[in-house]
Design a protein around this motif. Structure first.
Motif, PDB file in Angstrom:
ATOM      1  N   ILE A 165       0.827  -1.202   0.000  1.00  0.00           N
ATOM      2  CA  ILE A 165       0.000   0.000   0.000  1.00  0.00           C
ATOM      3  C   ILE A 165       0.868   1.262   0.000  1.00  0.00           C
ATOM      4  O   ILE A 165       1.808   1.393   0.777  1.00  0.00           O
ATOM      5  N   THR A 173      -5.069   2.367  -2.321  1.00  0.00           N
ATOM      6  CA  THR A 173      -6.219   1.901  -1.556  1.00  0.00           C
ATOM      7  C   THR A 173      -7.554   2.067  -2.288  1.00  0.00           C
ATOM      8  O   THR A 173      -8.540   1.436  -1.910  1.00  0.00           O
ATOM      9  N   ALA A 185      -2.630  -7.402   0.556  1.00  0.00           N
ATOM     10  CA  ALA A 185      -2.187  -6.002   0.644  1.00  0.00           C
ATOM     11  C   ALA A 185      -1.410  -5.835   1.944  1.00  0.00           C
ATOM     12  O   ALA A 185      -1.904  -6.157   3.022  1.00  0.00           O
ATOM     13  N   THR A 199       0.852  -3.426   4.657  1.00  0.00           N
ATOM     14  CA  THR A 199       1.087  -2.057   5.099  1.00  0.00           C
ATOM     15  C   THR A 199       1.468  -2.062   6.581  1.00  0.00           C
ATOM     16  O   THR A 199       1.429  -3.113   7.233  1.00  0.00           O
TER      17      THR A 199
END
Length: 327
Positions: free
Chosen positions: A173, A206, A217, A219
């Motif tokens: 991300i 996002t 994903a 992050t």
């Protein structure tokens, strides 16, 4: 028979909703036993595969996570986690204080050797219907590049073993898809992922989360928690506005009636309850964090998630493929 420890006292709707969920789960899954930990009077059921274990303390939502875990040894959360640490249960489910669950997991079942930081993983709904795994969702407010690399490695093992997705795609991300954009954290992590043997597809914005174009994903915990709560809030508001529009006039009400099944599908797609709990990846035991506002349906799915995790042997695979390699 899989044994699941459940914290009856954790969550906004505890203990009633948790108790109802426990009984429903025991009825639905014939090959599980549940150890339900709670204060006196928190469990009034009568099920042959549910054992109530009375405790004398409860960790509140506003308690300091570390202090409460250390001081409240006879709390429902600490006792439930201890059951996993002592091999009396195969997994633990709690909808309580996230920080306390993380602290109890770290002190109780402990980290996998070689894993620097555990991470909370969440399966997000997508328009493709398959869902996308995202982590970290709030276990760590600050992270280093190597932490995010390990998150991606653990998530890859999870997706292969739990979801059956071989060589899952991974996105990082960022505030743009170009390699030159981002913070020092994202830029350095990008290079680590790029040079790894993972199926890294590059930066991920996002705005594409709900399309499900990738499988995982990755992050930091602060960003992940903000993204998750934004999605939850937006989904709730959007569904509320759609409902208002559909009830605005007689014509709209007729249209809503005709599209009732379609709206039901949309609601289910955005319903956090359907995705069970969030595993705390990186611990030596199966610790599942259910949503803080879990109702009985969410608890049933969290118990299901705990059973799948316990039966899959995912933790052993993480130890073998990641932990030992990072010692």
């Amino acid at each position: 028979m899989t044994k699941i420890a459940v914290d009856l006292m954790g969550g906004d709707n505890a203990p009633k909703a948790i108790e109802e969920g426990v009984l429903l789960a025991a009825d639905e899954f014939q090959d599980i036993e549940i150890l339900a930990f709670g204060l006196a009077g928190s469990y009034n059921g009568n099920h042959p595969r549910v054992t109530f274990i009375e405790v004398t303390e409860k960790i509140e939502s506003d308690d300091d996570p570390v202090k409460s875990v250390r001081k409240k040894k006879d709390s429902s959360l600490v006792r439930a986690v201890k059951a996993v640490a002592d091999d009396e249960a195969d997994a633990i489910v709690s909808a309580g204080n996230t920080g306390a669950i993380m602290s109890a997991g770290l002190f109780g079942v402990k980290r996998i050797k070689g894993i620097d930081r555990p991470a909370i993983t969440t399966m997000l709904p997508t328009t493709s219907g398959k869902g996308m795994l995202m982590l970290d969702m709030g276990a760590n407010s600050e992270n280093k590049p190597n932490h995010l690399l390990q998150f991606a490695q653990m998530a890859s093992v999870y997706m292969e073993n739990i979801e059956g997705r071989k060589n899952p795609t991974i996105g990082l991300i960022n505030n743009g898809s170009e390699e030159i954009k981002g913070t020092e954290l994202t830029k350095e992590t990008y290079q680590l992922l790029k040079n790894s043997n993972l199926n890294f597809t590059g930066f991920f914005e996002t705005r594409d989360i709900l399309t499900g174009d990738i499988d995982i994903a990755v992050t930091d915990g602060f960003t992940g928690n903000v993204v998750l709560k934004t999605i939850e809030g937006t989904s709730s508001s959007l569904l509320g506005e759609v409902k208002k529009i559909m009830l605005k006039s007689p014509v709209n009400k007729l249209a809503a009636l005709a599209m009732k099944n379609d709206f039901g599908e949309l609601k289910n797609m955005l319903d956090y309850r359907q995705f069970g709990g969030a595993p705390l990846m990186g611990l030596q035991g199966n610790v599942i964090k259910a949503h803080g506002s879990s109702d009985p349906t969410a608890i049933v799915n969290a118990v299901k998630q705990a059973k799948i995790m316990a039966d899959s042997g995912t933790i052993d695979k993480i130890k073998e493929l990641i932990g030992e390699n990072n010692e």
